[in-house]
Design a protein around this motif. Structure first.
Motif, PDB file in Angstrom:
ATOM      1  N   CYS A  73      -0.346  -6.750  -3.998  1.00 44.79           N
ATOM      2  CA  CYS A  73      -0.663  -6.227  -2.668  1.00 44.79           C
ATOM      3  C   CYS A  73      -1.268  -4.839  -2.759  1.00 44.79           C
ATOM      4  O   CYS A  73      -1.027  -4.097  -3.720  1.00 44.79           O
ATOM      5  CB  CYS A  73       0.593  -6.177  -1.797  1.00 44.79           C
ATOM      6  N   HIS A 117      -3.436  -1.392   7.119  1.00 45.43           N
ATOM      7  CA  HIS A 117      -2.705  -2.640   6.963  1.00 45.43           C
ATOM      8  C   HIS A 117      -2.271  -2.813   5.514  1.00 45.43           C
ATOM      9  O   HIS A 117      -2.671  -2.071   4.622  1.00 45.43           O
ATOM     10  CB  HIS A 117      -3.547  -3.836   7.412  1.00 45.43           C
ATOM     11  N   TYR A 118      -1.443  -3.814   5.333  1.00 43.96           N
ATOM     12  CA  TYR A 118      -0.921  -4.168   4.012  1.00 43.96           C
ATOM     13  C   TYR A 118      -1.654  -5.430   3.590  1.00 43.96           C
ATOM     14  O   TYR A 118      -1.547  -6.473   4.238  1.00 43.96           O
ATOM     15  CB  TYR A 118       0.575  -4.422   4.159  1.00 43.96           C
ATOM     16  N   LEU A 146       7.553  -6.096   4.552  1.00 41.06           N
ATOM     17  CA  LEU A 146       6.683  -5.802   5.693  1.00 41.06           C
ATOM     18  C   LEU A 146       7.486  -5.329   6.892  1.00 41.06           C
ATOM     19  O   LEU A 146       7.070  -4.415   7.618  1.00 41.06           O
ATOM     20  CB  LEU A 146       5.872  -7.049   6.054  1.00 41.06           C
ATOM     21  N   SER A 153      -0.161  -6.922   8.357  1.00 41.37           N
ATOM     22  CA  SER A 153      -0.616  -7.419   7.061  1.00 41.37           C
ATOM     23  C   SER A 153      -1.762  -8.402   7.266  1.00 41.37           C
ATOM     24  O   SER A 153      -1.844  -9.091   8.278  1.00 41.37           O
ATOM     25  CB  SER A 153       0.534  -8.111   6.318  1.00 41.37           C
TER      26      SER A 153
END
Length: 232
Positions: A73, A117-118, A146, A153
């Motif tokens: 990620c 965002h992730y 999260l 995400s």
């Protein structure tokens, strides 16, 4: 069965890249990127290794304790620079297939949100360990992270992985269908736990999430590693 998940160690980058390559090898997108099956696993491993290393600096890499599954990620609070000498490294890793990877870069770049965002870049399980609960354990671990950081995400996934990500609270956006027979990818978004907000496909607005439990290449804020997720 309880699967232990931990942060990957620096020396395990090669193992993580190999897990990703093995999971991707039988998929339509892998066949499109590297048509020559003899070279496919090596090319996928070498290209994935670039982004696993990059995630060690600009995101996180988690693995199961037996090193048979992993998530990669990126923390996209702002622009994430490409890996150093990316063009040269990609050319070395992909050889005659580099143009295909650059085409995937462009696809991802067109749909990557611009708001913070992730980015779930990879969720991969070795084929020999799929359907053993590892994918579900990874998505649960991801969902908990999260909810903790409370950040939307985004990911780009193959149809086979949609059910796992839906269970983690992601919602599918309109599919991307490049002009390649049988190839389809879905952008998916997950809203924040606290506010129930997610990212639109353009990253310009917020939209409700269905549930609180839900790049390659340089370029603008680069969409770092193409998210080719595989069934688990």
């Amino acid at each position: 069965m309880t699967h232990q998940i931990r942060a990957a160690r620096w020396r395990e980058q090669g193992i993580v890249a190999a897990v990703i390559a093995e999971a991707l090898h039988p998929t339509p997108i892998a066949a499109w990127l590297v048509p020559d099956e003899e070279h496919r696993r090596r090319v996928l491993t070498d290209v994935a290794a670039i982004w696993v290393e990059h995630a060690m600096f600009y995101g996180d890499v988690h693995v199961t304790s037996d090193l048979t599954a992993a998530t990669v990620c990126f923390h996209r609070y702002g622009p994430v620079p490409p890996p150093a000498n990316y063009a040269t490294r990609l050319a070395t890793a992909a050889g005659p297939y580099a143009e295909k990877f650059r085409a995937l870069d462009d696809i991802m770049d067109s749909r990557q949100p611009t708001k913070a965002h992730y980015h779930l870049a990879y969720l991969a399980v070795r084929p020999t360990h799929q359907r053993t609960g590892l994918g579900r354990a990874l998505t649960k671990h991801l969902r908990n992270r999260l909810d903790l950081i409370d950040l939307p995400s985004w990911t780009l996934t193959l149809p086979a992985a949609e059910h796992l990500l839906t269970q983690a609270g992601y919602e599918a956006e309109p599919a991307i269908t490049p002009s390649v027979d049988g190839l389809k990818m879905h952008p998916m978004i997950r809203g924040t736990h606290r506010y129930g907000a997610g990212l639109s496909d353009s990253g310009s607005t917020l939209m409700p999430a269905a549930s609180p439990e839900r790049a390659f290449g340089p370029g603008r804020a680069t969409a770092p590693a193409g998210s080719w997720q595989e069934t688990a």
